[in-house]
Design an enzyme around this catalytic site. Structure first.
Site, mmCIF file in Angstrom:
data_model
loop_
_atom_site.group_PDB
_atom_site.id
_atom_site.type_symbol
_atom_site.label_atom_id
_atom_site.label_comp_id
_atom_site.label_asym_id
_atom_site.label_seq_id
_atom_site.Cartn_x
_atom_site.Cartn_y
_atom_site.Cartn_z
ATOM 1 C CG HIS A 51 9.824 7.766 -11.659
ATOM 2 N ND1 HIS A 51 9.276 6.918 -10.737
ATOM 3 C CD2 HIS A 51 11.270 7.671 -11.586
ATOM 4 C CE1 HIS A 51 10.487 6.618 -9.850
ATOM 5 N NE2 HIS A 51 11.471 7.102 -10.315
ATOM 6 C CB CYS A 101 -6.034 14.462 4.261
ATOM 7 S SG CYS A 101 -7.028 14.686 2.568
ATOM 8 C CG ASP A 118 -8.571 18.052 1.638
ATOM 9 O OD1 ASP A 118 -7.868 17.860 0.708
ATOM 10 O OD2 ASP A 118 -8.764 17.494 2.751
ATOM 11 C CE LYS A 141 -10.125 16.151 5.708
ATOM 12 N NZ LYS A 141 -10.115 15.858 4.232
ATOM 13 C CG ASP A 159 -4.859 18.827 3.078
ATOM 14 O OD1 ASP A 159 -5.067 19.638 2.025
ATOM 15 O OD2 ASP A 159 -5.541 18.037 3.342
#
EC number: 3.1.6.1
Length: 563
Positions: free
Chosen positions: A249, A80, A40, A128, A311
């Site tokens: 931005h 995720c 992750d 996970k 991910d």
């Protein structure tokens, strides 16, 4: 399988499968094993030069030397659950309507692992997963709507570091190590006469929860031990350049504010946050290494294709942000490395690829025919040194990748088209928020938006993006979804609504003036479900100049259903 066929023939109880079916099953029986390790929040730029110089990653380097590294691999949604939904389904985010960390794939969705199991593979998952709906907190179910309501609240704790001052403390993320141990134990007992596919999902290097910041206040602690911190080349850490708050931005400003990053940070703070993040990456690498070493000890390494990916990445204070939820390289660029039988060693592939390519790659490894409706393409042709295979990939794979984001901490649905030297980022319906265009060949840090300087290129890329996804309709669809979900949730908690809302992740700001924010929500609920007609740019400007509380935006939906 042969014994089964013999018994079927002798007993005449079942009709024997067609010859081509028998052939396919025999092919699967001879196919290699596959191990996919997915972490992750791992920045893909750390897997090649110069990013790989900042931290010791011996097992990623091992995979680089003995396999293929994809230099331009991207997430299809930098958060995720939606990113993992893309990886497990092989479809773009808007096609599965995996809008946020609460809304992913349906629980019974057929993944690549389901298909491989059906074709004779032994399968197992540890750690996970996070690709199906309903596995995150209430906050993740309803937070995305805040972009449509006229207030601006911090939703995360200020990023901090926490050090375990122990040079011998190797296992810091206990849960990940436990799942790694379980995966290794499974490898030791697996039937090696049949091919298997093993998935290990790691939480690292995702930041840890920050209880000191209050209940449900996100995960903003970069936590490691001295053992891992010593793997980081501190002097090689780059302090990222930031634009002034007034020059950011509007979507970036909103993200920076909600992530609690608009305050003052010293260079030492920034460098430490990045150092601790890199140390967490080193621990991640070690768990990948445990899997590789186990395969070697069990004489399975030469029979197994190992894939490592993530991910999404981690901002680690680039562009005045941490976490992900952005199309900047730190957040959107992911690692994809492959090694094993048939995979070319020490090969670096510059082609644009993304996580939707994992699904067809897994089936291709197993020799299973690929469905025609996938968004991705097999990576196997690119892992070979033969130009014919590479050319075949180029003929079929478009020269772009698509990423989209619809979750919290950004006040507009965001779409990124990456092609050649260009990164084009469109927002909302394409009119309410100005787009961004970066020439990554000249501006790798993505500090100069040249969309207005090159209107012809901007227009061309926007038309190309619209040919891939009808993003105004997708944005409107997500806007409706957000409101519907909030109304359903509000009705479900009934009289407890005010108490619940005060304890979501923005509770510290909310409690300064809860009545004002509740009234803002009521005004939002009173209007119909079409996207707002005011620009987030003007709302952010209003907030900056008056210190009141604005923000607005809309969202998106599917390509096939919304063209």
């Amino acid at each position: 399988m042969l014994l089964l066929l013999v018994s079927v023939i002798v007993a005449l109880a079942l009709v024997a499968p067609a010859p081509e079916t028998q052939e396919k099953r025999l092919q699967v029986a001879q196919a290699p094993n596959v191990v996919l390790v997915a972490s992750d929040s791992f920045d893909g730029r750390l897997t090649f030069q110069p990013g790989s110089q900042v931290v010791k990653l011996p097992f990623i380097n091992f995979m680089r030397a003995r396999g293929t590294t994809f230099l331009n691999a991207y997430t299809n949604s930098p958060i995720c659950c939606p990113s993992r939904a893309a990886m497990w389904s092989g479809l773009f985010t808007h096609l599965t309507e995996s809008w946020n960390n609460f809304k992913g794939l349906d629980p019974n969705y057929t993944t690549w692992m389901d298909v491989m199991e059906k074709h004779g593979y032994q399968t197992q998952k540890f750690g996970k997963l996070d690709y199906s709906s309903g596995h995150h907190s209430i906050s993740n179910r309803v937070e995305a709507w805040t972009r449509d309501v006229a207030f601006l609240l911090r939703q995360e704790g200020r990023p901090i570091i926490n050090l375990i001052p122990d040079k011998n403390r190797r296992r810091v993320m206990d849960k990940d190590w436990q799942n790694t141990d379980k995966a290794i134990a499974w490898l030791r007992q697996v039937n090696s006469t049949k091919p298997f596919v093993l998935y290990l999902g790691l939480n690292l290097p995702h930041p840890y929860p920050s209880p000191s910041s209050g209940e449900n206040f996100g995960s903003s602690t970069f936590h490691t031990s001295l053992y891992w911190l010593e793997k980081v080349a501190y002097d090689a850490i780059k302090i990222p350049k930031w634009l002034a708050l007034s020059e950011m931005h509007p979507v970036d400003y909103y993200s920076s504010y909600t992530k609690n990053c608009t305050g003052k940070f010293t260079e030492n703070e920034i460098k430490n946050i990045r150092a601790f993040y890199y140390a967490m990456c080193a621990e991640t690498d070690a768990m990948l290494g445990e899997i590789i070493l186990a395969l070697h000890k069990l004489n399975l390494l030469q029979k197994t294709i190992v894939i490592y990916t993530s991910d999404h990445g981690e901002m680690a204070m680039e562009h005045r942000q941490f976490y992900k939820m952005s199309m900047y390289e730190a957040s959107a660029h992911v690692p994809i490395l492959m090694m094993g039988p048939g995979i070319k060693a020490n090969l670096q592939v510059p082609s644009l690829v993304s996580l939707v390519d994992i699904y067809p790659t897994m089936l291709d490894i197993a020799g299973i025919p690929l469905p025609l409706n996938l968004s991705g393409y097999s990576l196997l042709p690119l892992s070979s040194n033969t130009s014919a295979n590479d050319q075949a990939f180029r003929v079929h794979h478009p020269p772009w990748i698509l990423s989209e984001f619809h979750g919290c901490n950004a006040n507009a649905s965001t779409y990124m088209l990456r092609t050649g030297q260009w990164k084009y980022i469109a927002y909302s319906d394409g009119t309410l928020v100005q787009p961004q265009l970066f020439d990554l060949s000249l501006d790798p840090d993505e500090l100069t938006n040249i969309a207005t300087e090159f209107p012809e290129i901007t227009y061309s890329l926007d038309q190309q993006l619209r040919s891939v996804i009808n993003y105004p309709k997708v944005s409107a669809s997500v806007h409706r979804y957000n409101k519907e979900q909030f109304i359903m949730w509000k009705q479900s908690v009934a009289q407890n609504y005010s108490n619940y809302i005060a304890h979501l992740r923005w509770h510290q700001d909310w409690q300064k003036d809860p009545r004002k924010y509740e009234n803002a929500i009521q005004r939002w609920l009173a209007i119909h479900s079409s996207p707002p007609t005011h620009s987030p740019l003007s709302l952010v400007h209003q907030w900056l100049t008056t210190h009141s509380s604005p923000i607005a935006v809309d969202n998106k939906k599917t390509f096939s259903s919304y063209t």
